[in-house]
Design a protein around this motif. Structure first.
Motif, PDB file in Angstrom:
ATOM      1  N   GLU A 112      -7.231   4.502   6.869  1.00 59.10           N
ATOM      2  CA  GLU A 112      -7.819   3.408   7.657  1.00 59.10           C
ATOM      3  C   GLU A 112      -8.578   2.440   6.756  1.00 59.10           C
ATOM      4  OE1 GLU A 112     -10.176   5.432  10.621  1.00 59.10           O
ATOM      5  OE2 GLU A 112      -8.555   5.291  12.093  1.00 59.10           O
ATOM      6  N   GLU A 113      -9.382   2.967   5.853  1.00 58.49           N
ATOM      7  CA  GLU A 113     -10.160   2.112   4.952  1.00 58.49           C
ATOM      8  C   GLU A 113      -9.252   1.297   4.027  1.00 58.49           C
ATOM      9  OE1 GLU A 113     -12.887   4.789   3.007  1.00 58.49           O
ATOM     10  OE2 GLU A 113     -14.082   5.056   4.833  1.00 58.49           O
ATOM     11  N   ALA A 114      -8.220   1.924   3.505  1.00 54.33           N
ATOM     12  CA  ALA A 114      -7.302   1.211   2.610  1.00 54.33           C
ATOM     13  C   ALA A 114      -6.559   0.105   3.347  1.00 54.33           C
ATOM     14  CB  ALA A 114      -6.323   2.194   1.978  1.00 54.33           C
ATOM     15  N   ASP A 121       1.439  -6.097   3.226  1.00 56.36           N
ATOM     16  CA  ASP A 121       2.671  -6.598   3.831  1.00 56.36           C
ATOM     17  C   ASP A 121       3.662  -5.453   4.035  1.00 56.36           C
ATOM     18  OD1 ASP A 121       2.093  -9.521   3.708  1.00 56.36           O
ATOM     19  OD2 ASP A 121       2.017  -9.097   1.556  1.00 56.36           O
ATOM     20  N   ILE A 122       3.595  -4.471   3.146  1.00 60.55           N
ATOM     21  CA  ILE A 122       4.497  -3.312   3.185  1.00 60.55           C
ATOM     22  C   ILE A 122       3.666  -2.059   2.941  1.00 60.55           C
ATOM     23  CG2 ILE A 122       6.526  -2.194   2.168  1.00 60.55           C
ATOM     24  CD1 ILE A 122       7.313  -5.015   1.097  1.00 60.55           C
ATOM     25  N   VAL A 123       3.926  -1.034   3.737  1.00 59.80           N
ATOM     26  CA  VAL A 123       3.278   0.262   3.549  1.00 59.80           C
ATOM     27  C   VAL A 123       4.376   1.278   3.261  1.00 59.80           C
ATOM     28  CG1 VAL A 123       1.914   2.095   4.615  1.00 59.80           C
ATOM     29  CG2 VAL A 123       1.387  -0.307   5.123  1.00 59.80           C
ATOM     30  N   LEU A 124       4.277   1.926   2.103  1.00 58.78           N
ATOM     31  CA  LEU A 124       5.220   2.984   1.760  1.00 58.78           C
ATOM     32  C   LEU A 124       4.527   4.323   2.008  1.00 58.78           C
ATOM     33  CD1 LEU A 124       7.754   3.392  -0.948  1.00 58.78           C
ATOM     34  CD2 LEU A 124       5.947   5.099  -0.866  1.00 58.78           C
ATOM     35  N   ILE A 125       5.171   5.175   2.785  1.00 59.16           N
ATOM     36  CA  ILE A 125       4.650   6.521   3.048  1.00 59.16           C
ATOM     37  C   ILE A 125       5.510   7.486   2.259  1.00 59.16           C
ATOM     38  CG2 ILE A 125       4.109   8.254   4.781  1.00 59.16           C
ATOM     39  CD1 ILE A 125       3.915   5.873   6.799  1.00 59.16           C
ATOM     40  N   LEU A 156       0.863  -1.177   0.000  1.00 57.56           N
ATOM     41  CA  LEU A 156       0.000   0.000   0.000  1.00 57.56           C
ATOM     42  C   LEU A 156       0.903   1.231   0.000  1.00 57.56           C
ATOM     43  CD1 LEU A 156      -2.880   1.151   0.123  1.00 57.56           C
ATOM     44  CD2 LEU A 156      -2.592   1.271   2.608  1.00 57.56           C
ATOM     45  N   LEU A 157       0.726   2.054  -1.004  1.00 54.85           N
ATOM     46  CA  LEU A 157       1.508   3.272  -1.162  1.00 54.85           C
ATOM     47  C   LEU A 157       0.630   4.444  -0.701  1.00 54.85           C
ATOM     48  CD1 LEU A 157       2.275   2.157  -4.726  1.00 54.85           C
ATOM     49  CD2 LEU A 157       4.083   2.373  -3.027  1.00 54.85           C
ATOM     50  N   ILE A 158       1.100   5.203   0.261  1.00 55.21           N
ATOM     51  CA  ILE A 158       0.330   6.318   0.791  1.00 55.21           C
ATOM     52  C   ILE A 158       0.991   7.619   0.366  1.00 55.21           C
ATOM     53  CG2 ILE A 158      -0.518   7.478   2.865  1.00 55.21           C
ATOM     54  CD1 ILE A 158      -0.474   4.711   4.243  1.00 55.21           C
ATOM     55  N   GLY A 159       0.218   8.481  -0.251  1.00 55.61           N
ATOM     56  CA  GLY A 159       0.743   9.766  -0.705  1.00 55.61           C
ATOM     57  C   GLY A 159      -0.366  10.790  -0.821  1.00 55.61           C
ATOM     58  N   GLY A 202       6.636  -8.154  -9.381  1.00 58.44           N
ATOM     59  CA  GLY A 202       6.088  -9.215  -8.545  1.00 58.44           C
ATOM     60  C   GLY A 202       5.323  -8.773  -7.316  1.00 58.44           C
ATOM     61  N   TYR A 203       5.050  -7.495  -7.170  1.00 57.37           N
ATOM     62  CA  TYR A 203       4.277  -7.005  -6.036  1.00 57.37           C
ATOM     63  C   TYR A 203       2.836  -6.762  -6.466  1.00 57.37           C
ATOM     64  CZ  TYR A 203       8.856  -6.144  -3.972  1.00 57.37           C
ATOM     65  OH  TYR A 203      10.124  -6.291  -3.475  1.00 57.37           O
ATOM     66  N   ASP A 204       1.941  -6.777  -5.509  1.00 52.08           N
ATOM     67  CA  ASP A 204       0.546  -6.403  -5.717  1.00 52.08           C
ATOM     68  C   ASP A 204       0.387  -5.047  -5.046  1.00 52.08           C
ATOM     69  OD1 ASP A 204      -2.186  -6.194  -5.958  1.00 52.08           O
ATOM     70  OD2 ASP A 204      -2.642  -7.843  -4.593  1.00 52.08           O
ATOM     71  N   SER A 205       0.416  -3.976  -5.830  1.00 55.16           N
ATOM     72  CA  SER A 205       0.489  -2.637  -5.236  1.00 55.16           C
ATOM     73  C   SER A 205      -0.698  -1.768  -5.609  1.00 55.16           C
ATOM     74  CB  SER A 205       1.790  -1.954  -5.650  1.00 55.16           C
ATOM     75  OG  SER A 205       1.867  -1.829  -7.043  1.00 55.16           O
ATOM     76  N   LEU A 206      -0.960  -0.824  -4.723  1.00 49.74           N
ATOM     77  CA  LEU A 206      -2.084   0.079  -4.871  1.00 49.74           C
ATOM     78  C   LEU A 206      -1.779   1.379  -4.135  1.00 49.74           C
ATOM     79  CD1 LEU A 206      -5.188   0.406  -5.614  1.00 49.74           C
ATOM     80  CD2 LEU A 206      -5.609  -0.406  -3.288  1.00 49.74           C
ATOM     81  N   TRP A 207      -2.164   2.505  -4.744  1.00 54.17           N
ATOM     82  CA  TRP A 207      -2.022   3.804  -4.094  1.00 54.17           C
ATOM     83  C   TRP A 207      -3.223   4.102  -3.211  1.00 54.17           C
ATOM     84  CZ3 TRP A 207       1.964   6.913  -3.490  1.00 54.17           C
ATOM     85  CH2 TRP A 207       3.012   6.871  -4.403  1.00 54.17           C
ATOM     86  N   CYS A 208      -2.974   4.737  -2.093  1.00 54.53           N
ATOM     87  CA  CYS A 208      -3.982   5.402  -1.276  1.00 54.53           C
ATOM     88  C   CYS A 208      -3.580   6.869  -1.306  1.00 54.53           C
ATOM     89  CB  CYS A 208      -3.992   4.870   0.150  1.00 54.53           C
ATOM     90  SG  CYS A 208      -5.097   5.783   1.248  1.00 54.53           S
TER      91      CYS A 208
END
Length: 122
Positions: free
Chosen positions: A62-64, A71-75, A6-9, A43-49
């Motif tokens: 919170e919802e995301a 497994d990993i959260v990128l801020i 989950l990518l948070i920006g 090979g990652y399953d990624s999504l932006w929040c």
């Protein structure tokens, strides 16, 4: 099974580009798409929040986290390094800690080095 990221920006329309002169709304939108594509191709399953500057950001994160169970959260650096977003960054860290306690936390310096940041943790 691919690791979920989950990518948070900040949404591109929430960024103060005077502080980030190397970016523009258009460049940032393209970078957001490229980051997800690059991560998924590696090979990652990624999504932006992508959030606003605080009005509904906490709820969005919170919802995301609840939906994605990452497994990993990128801020992103836009949340993390801008003093105007200090409280938002603090809230995001505490939400990640509470809602995804087993997730690794990663930081990028710009959208373009997100894959390197994720690879450090998974």
């Amino acid at each position: 099974m691919p690791k979920k990221v989950l990518l948070i920006g900040l949404r591109s329309d929430s960024v103060n580009y005077e502080k980030w002169p190397q970016l523009s709304k258009e460049k940032l939108d393209v970078a957001f798409e490229q980051v997800v594509s690059e991560l998924n191709n590696n090979g990652y399953d990624s999504l932006w929040c992508l959030t606003d500057q605080g009005e509904t950001a906490v709820q969005q994160v919170e919802e995301a986290l609840a939906k994605e169970k990452p497994d990993i959260v990128l801020i992103g650096a836009g949340v993390r390094t801008d003093p105007d977003h200090f409280l938002l960054f603090e809230q995001v860290i505490n939400i990640v800690h509470a809602k995804a306690p087993d997730a690794k936390i990663a930081f990028n310096s710009l959208p373009y080095d997100s894959l390197d940041a994720i690879k450090r943790w998974g």
